[in-house]
Design a protein around this motif. Structure first.
Motif, PDB file in Angstrom:
ATOM      1  N   LEU A  74      -6.046  12.814  10.696  1.00 26.30           N
ATOM      2  CA  LEU A  74      -5.413  11.594  10.197  1.00 26.30           C
ATOM      3  C   LEU A  74      -5.903  10.383  10.981  1.00 26.30           C
ATOM      4  O   LEU A  74      -6.038  10.443  12.206  1.00 26.30           O
ATOM      5  CB  LEU A  74      -3.896  11.702  10.338  1.00 26.30           C
ATOM      6  N   VAL A  75      -6.149   9.302  10.263  1.00 30.85           N
ATOM      7  CA  VAL A  75      -6.453   8.021  10.908  1.00 30.85           C
ATOM      8  C   VAL A  75      -5.274   7.072  10.736  1.00 30.85           C
ATOM      9  O   VAL A  75      -4.749   6.530  11.709  1.00 30.85           O
ATOM     10  CB  VAL A  75      -7.725   7.388  10.319  1.00 30.85           C
ATOM     11  N   ALA A  76      -4.850   6.875   9.502  1.00 32.69           N
ATOM     12  CA  ALA A  76      -3.748   5.950   9.221  1.00 32.69           C
ATOM     13  C   ALA A  76      -3.229   6.202   7.816  1.00 32.69           C
ATOM     14  O   ALA A  76      -3.974   6.660   6.942  1.00 32.69           O
ATOM     15  CB  ALA A  76      -4.204   4.495   9.348  1.00 32.69           C
ATOM     16  N   THR A  77      -1.951   5.911   7.625  1.00 33.51           N
ATOM     17  CA  THR A  77      -1.349   6.019   6.300  1.00 33.51           C
ATOM     18  C   THR A  77      -0.530   4.777   5.998  1.00 33.51           C
ATOM     19  O   THR A  77      -0.111   4.051   6.913  1.00 33.51           O
ATOM     20  CB  THR A  77      -0.441   7.254   6.185  1.00 33.51           C
ATOM     21  N   ILE A  78      -0.298   4.561   4.714  1.00 35.78           N
ATOM     22  CA  ILE A  78       0.539   3.465   4.268  1.00 35.78           C
ATOM     23  C   ILE A  78       1.329   3.940   3.061  1.00 35.78           C
ATOM     24  O   ILE A  78       0.776   4.574   2.151  1.00 35.78           O
ATOM     25  CB  ILE A  78      -0.306   2.210   3.947  1.00 35.78           C
ATOM     26  N   THR A  79       2.621   3.675   3.069  1.00 32.29           N
ATOM     27  CA  THR A  79       3.464   4.120   1.970  1.00 32.29           C
ATOM     28  C   THR A  79       3.496   3.064   0.865  1.00 32.29           C
ATOM     29  O   THR A  79       2.981   1.957   1.011  1.00 32.29           O
ATOM     30  CB  THR A  79       4.893   4.379   2.452  1.00 32.29           C
ATOM     31  N   SER A  80       4.142   3.435  -0.230  1.00 32.14           N
ATOM     32  CA  SER A  80       4.198   2.529  -1.374  1.00 32.14           C
ATOM     33  C   SER A  80       4.917   1.228  -1.038  1.00 32.14           C
ATOM     34  O   SER A  80       4.624   0.191  -1.636  1.00 32.14           O
ATOM     35  CB  SER A  80       4.889   3.211  -2.555  1.00 32.14           C
TER      36      SER A  80
END
Length: 122
Positions: A47-53
């Motif tokens: 994983l590097v980065a996530t963003i939610t809705s």
């Protein structure tokens, strides 16, 4: 079928910057979240980065303070701004999307792009 296509990778010197982009064939507003992952030589995908809705972000420790994930729903684009790049950031970077909503149904599974190579070297 959803297609995710990454771009923006390349060769950069240590300390340099790159901005990765990912375009989705489906409305990214329909996904519960999107993210960036990477796989370095001889390593597992991470994983590097996530963003939610709703815009909540999460970063791996390796990228905190250097990487910024963002999205543009109107353009169906996901971005990863990478600053102060290090040799250990060298990897293939993949765009990911999950939790696609169609009406009241959330589809199982997720979607991956084909990846874009980032090489940090002098």
């Amino acid at each position: 079928q959803v297609q995710l296509v990454e771009s923006g990778g390349g060769l950069v010197q240590p300390g340099g910057s790159l901005r990765l982009s990912c375009v989705s064939s489906a409305s990214i507003a329909s996904f519960n979240g999107m993210g960036w992952y990477r796989q370095g030589p001889g390593k597992q995908r991470e994983l590097v980065a996530t963003i939610t809705s709703n815009g909540l972000t999460n970063y791996a420790d390796s990228g905190k303070g250097r990487f910024t994930i963002s999205k543009d729903n109107a353009k169906n684009m996901l971005y990863l701004q990478m600053n102060s790049l290090k040799a250990e950031d060298t990897a293939v970077y993949y765009c990911n999307a999950w939790g696609r909503r169609i009406g009241s149904v959330i589809l199982k599974g997720d979607y991956w792009g084909q990846g874009t190579q980032v090489t940090v070297s002098s």
